[in-house]
Motif scaffolding. Sequence first.
Motif, PDB file in Angstrom:
ATOM      1  N   LEU A   1       6.136 -10.014 -13.444  1.00 39.61           N
ATOM      2  CA  LEU A   1       5.565 -10.516 -14.707  1.00 39.61           C
ATOM      3  C   LEU A   1       5.587 -12.037 -14.788  1.00 39.61           C
ATOM      4  O   LEU A   1       5.454 -12.599 -15.871  1.00 39.61           O
ATOM      5  CB  LEU A   1       6.341  -9.925 -15.890  1.00 39.61           C
ATOM      6  N   SER A   2       5.724 -12.702 -13.665  1.00 35.08           N
ATOM      7  CA  SER A   2       5.767 -14.169 -13.682  1.00 35.08           C
ATOM      8  C   SER A   2       4.460 -14.769 -14.185  1.00 35.08           C
ATOM      9  O   SER A   2       4.438 -15.864 -14.752  1.00 35.08           O
ATOM     10  CB  SER A   2       6.095 -14.713 -12.294  1.00 35.08           C
ATOM     11  N   PHE A   3       3.342 -14.044 -14.030  1.00 36.43           N
ATOM     12  CA  PHE A   3       2.042 -14.563 -14.486  1.00 36.43           C
ATOM     13  C   PHE A   3       1.977 -14.691 -16.001  1.00 36.43           C
ATOM     14  O   PHE A   3       1.099 -15.386 -16.537  1.00 36.43           O
ATOM     15  CB  PHE A   3       0.911 -13.641 -13.995  1.00 36.43           C
ATOM     16  N   THR A   4       2.892 -14.033 -16.723  1.00 35.07           N
ATOM     17  CA  THR A   4       2.878 -14.134 -18.194  1.00 35.07           C
ATOM     18  C   THR A   4       3.476 -15.445 -18.685  1.00 35.07           C
ATOM     19  O   THR A   4       3.445 -15.734 -19.883  1.00 35.07           O
ATOM     20  CB  THR A   4       3.659 -12.958 -18.820  1.00 35.07           C
ATOM     21  N   SER A   5       4.026 -16.248 -17.776  1.00 31.45           N
ATOM     22  CA  SER A   5       4.559 -17.562 -18.158  1.00 31.45           C
ATOM     23  C   SER A   5       3.398 -18.538 -18.321  1.00 31.45           C
ATOM     24  O   SER A   5       2.800 -18.981 -17.340  1.00 31.45           O
ATOM     25  CB  SER A   5       5.529 -18.068 -17.084  1.00 31.45           C
ATOM     26  N   ILE A   6       3.042 -18.844 -19.561  1.00 27.41           N
ATOM     27  CA  ILE A   6       1.865 -19.687 -19.822  1.00 27.41           C
ATOM     28  C   ILE A   6       2.217 -20.925 -20.652  1.00 27.41           C
ATOM     29  O   ILE A   6       1.381 -21.447 -21.399  1.00 27.41           O
ATOM     30  CB  ILE A   6       0.742 -18.891 -20.516  1.00 27.41           C
ATOM     31  N   ASP A   7       3.448 -21.410 -20.522  1.00 29.58           N
ATOM     32  CA  ASP A   7       3.807 -22.664 -21.195  1.00 29.58           C
ATOM     33  C   ASP A   7       2.862 -23.792 -20.782  1.00 29.58           C
ATOM     34  O   ASP A   7       2.572 -24.693 -21.571  1.00 29.58           O
ATOM     35  CB  ASP A   7       5.248 -23.054 -20.857  1.00 29.58           C
ATOM     36  N   TRP A   8       2.405 -23.753 -19.534  1.00 30.10           N
ATOM     37  CA  TRP A   8       1.499 -24.790 -19.022  1.00 30.10           C
ATOM     38  C   TRP A   8       0.227 -24.895 -19.864  1.00 30.10           C
ATOM     39  O   TRP A   8      -0.322 -25.986 -20.027  1.00 30.10           O
ATOM     40  CB  TRP A   8       1.137 -24.522 -17.562  1.00 30.10           C
ATOM     41  N   PHE A   9      -0.215 -23.760 -20.398  1.00 33.35           N
ATOM     42  CA  PHE A   9      -1.429 -23.762 -21.226  1.00 33.35           C
ATOM     43  C   PHE A   9      -1.193 -24.515 -22.532  1.00 33.35           C
ATOM     44  O   PHE A   9      -1.975 -25.396 -22.919  1.00 33.35           O
ATOM     45  CB  PHE A   9      -1.858 -22.323 -21.514  1.00 33.35           C
ATOM     46  N   TYR A  10      -0.100 -24.193 -23.217  1.00 32.69           N
ATOM     47  CA  TYR A  10       0.204 -24.836 -24.500  1.00 32.69           C
ATOM     48  C   TYR A  10       0.567 -26.307 -24.320  1.00 32.69           C
ATOM     49  O   TYR A  10       0.241 -27.148 -25.173  1.00 32.69           O
ATOM     50  CB  TYR A  10       1.333 -24.093 -25.207  1.00 32.69           C
ATOM     51  N   GLU A  11       1.215 -26.632 -23.221  1.00 36.32           N
ATOM     52  CA  GLU A  11       1.560 -28.029 -22.965  1.00 36.32           C
ATOM     53  C   GLU A  11       0.312 -28.839 -22.644  1.00 36.32           C
ATOM     54  O   GLU A  11       0.211 -30.009 -23.024  1.00 36.32           O
ATOM     55  CB  GLU A  11       2.575 -28.113 -21.819  1.00 36.32           C
ATOM     56  N   GLY A  12      -0.650 -28.228 -21.954  1.00 40.81           N
ATOM     57  CA  GLY A  12      -1.926 -28.897 -21.685  1.00 40.81           C
ATOM     58  C   GLY A  12      -2.690 -29.177 -22.965  1.00 40.81           C
ATOM     59  O   GLY A  12      -3.381 -30.186 -23.090  1.00 40.81           O
ATOM     60  N   LEU A  13      -2.546 -28.272 -23.943  1.00 44.09           N
ATOM     61  CA  LEU A  13      -3.180 -28.471 -25.258  1.00 44.09           C
ATOM     62  C   LEU A  13      -2.347 -29.369 -26.155  1.00 44.09           C
ATOM     63  O   LEU A  13      -2.751 -29.658 -27.285  1.00 44.09           O
ATOM     64  CB  LEU A  13      -3.366 -27.118 -25.957  1.00 44.09           C
ATOM     65  N   GLU A  14      -1.171 -29.773 -25.671  1.00 41.49           N
ATOM     66  CA  GLU A  14      -0.218 -30.600 -26.424  1.00 41.49           C
ATOM     67  C   GLU A  14       0.304 -29.883 -27.665  1.00 41.49           C
ATOM     68  O   GLU A  14       0.584 -30.503 -28.691  1.00 41.49           O
ATOM     69  CB  GLU A  14      -0.831 -31.960 -26.796  1.00 41.49           C
ATOM     70  N   GLN A  15       0.455 -28.559 -27.563  1.00 33.20           N
ATOM     71  CA  GLN A  15       1.010 -27.768 -28.663  1.00 33.20           C
ATOM     72  C   GLN A  15       2.507 -27.570 -28.434  1.00 33.20           C
ATOM     73  O   GLN A  15       2.989 -26.458 -28.205  1.00 33.20           O
ATOM     74  CB  GLN A  15       0.283 -26.429 -28.766  1.00 33.20           C
TER      75      GLN A  15
END
Length: 491
Positions: A122-136
């Motif tokens: 389930l490592s693919f469920t780690s999506i912090d990179w998405f929110y950090e890219g959006l600066e959220q």
Amino acid sequence: MKKNYFFNLLLSLSNILFPIISFPYVSKVVGPSGVGKVQFITSYAQYFGLIAALGIPVYGIREIAKAKHDRSKLNNVFSELSVIYFGTSLMLAVVYLASLFFIADFKSNPDLYLWSVLLVLLSFTSIDWFYEGLEQFRTVAIRSIIIRVFSLIAMFVLIHSGKDYHWYLLIIIFTTLSNNAVNMVRLHKSVSVKLKGLDLKRHLKPLFLIFSTTIATSMYTMLDTVLLGFLANTHAVGLYTAAVKLSKIALPIVTSLGMVLIPGLAKNLSLRNYSDVQVTLNRSFAFTAFFSIPIGFGLALLAPEFIVAFSSAKFLDATQAMQILAILPLTIGFGYLFGFQILVPDGKDKQMLFSVLGGVVTGLVLNFTLVPRLEHVGAAIANVVSEMVVTGFFIYFVKKLYTFTFSLRPLITAAASSLVFIPIILFCRAQYHNVYYLILTAVPACALFYILFQKLLFKEQLINEVIQPFVTNKFLSVKRSLSAKNPQIYG
């Protein structure tokens, strides 16, 4: 940017606070061997998860930041990277399971290794990179803190003896996957996932470079624990884990500003606004020096007390390793600045890879040479020297590719101000035999005199620009709140 920095700092503080509360309890109850077993198993599983990530957590921030103003591009980028991540997670989970049947050492705790496959699958469920890219950063910080509170409660409820180390492992898995699940649930508000018309190939070349760098980095940042388990024993892993955790416990403060700056730096570097980049980097350099140097001094000088207070006297043999590792806040802090705030945002992936490969070679040679004889102390030496080599290469490439200049003054003033810690700690040791009293007295005293020296003797501008306004704003907000309730007194 101020809000982003606040929430990223809040997340960084939680990264410090929760280990301060949880690890002392777990290490005292479970002991060095139990901690060593869990750390070895999770490190082994996380290594497969790292390979499955293919560098997406780093590459993704950059690509999402570029596409965030175009919803169609954003959907495409996220979907393409997620499909790649999903496929590699499945493949690596199969490889991980296969390894359990071929390595004899894993047959002693098969259930724990099987549970840990979830960290890979389930490592693919780690999506912090998405929110950090959006600066959220607000989303990431609040979610993480809530999940950690629940995991902390679970530790106190479920872990009561040395035999409960399996609960420690399950709580670590729960914490990781719960963070990911919450992010996935609210994903639809920010992006739409699509499976048709995707161009996966365009990401493969840059991902390969970043992936190579990530794997190389892990060779001396994660593999040291695995190698220590193979070349020594789980008791040594437990001692090393205590030393590393305490040495890195304040590291999030040192790197907290950098994570917020990356999207803006990537934009200015792409537009070649080097004057704006220089101003930002000057602040980041001063910030890193201001915090990393006194943290390193404090960790080295108070190593025995920290070991006993946060792990127990059973871990005292980890003192020397911790004193060696105390330099990590400085080396990693500046490595993060020159590598992840300059080279990564500007797409200098080849230079990053070369730098990290230097650390890999150094780490492997030193681990295989020193660990069989010195065990956890050898691993500590290998860790520190590897980080120094990597940071040295980062600095070399930045000097070669850019005209950025940095004043050494923040380094000198921070080191000079930190020298006051020596008499303060010696005085406190003479007064207190209880390690908790000593720490509670020495740490605030060192921090106070450090800030006073920086402000009054060296006129450090960072205090006026960051710390003082923060305190003043907090005071004013409290006063306004009181005024609203009691206008006749505070009006």
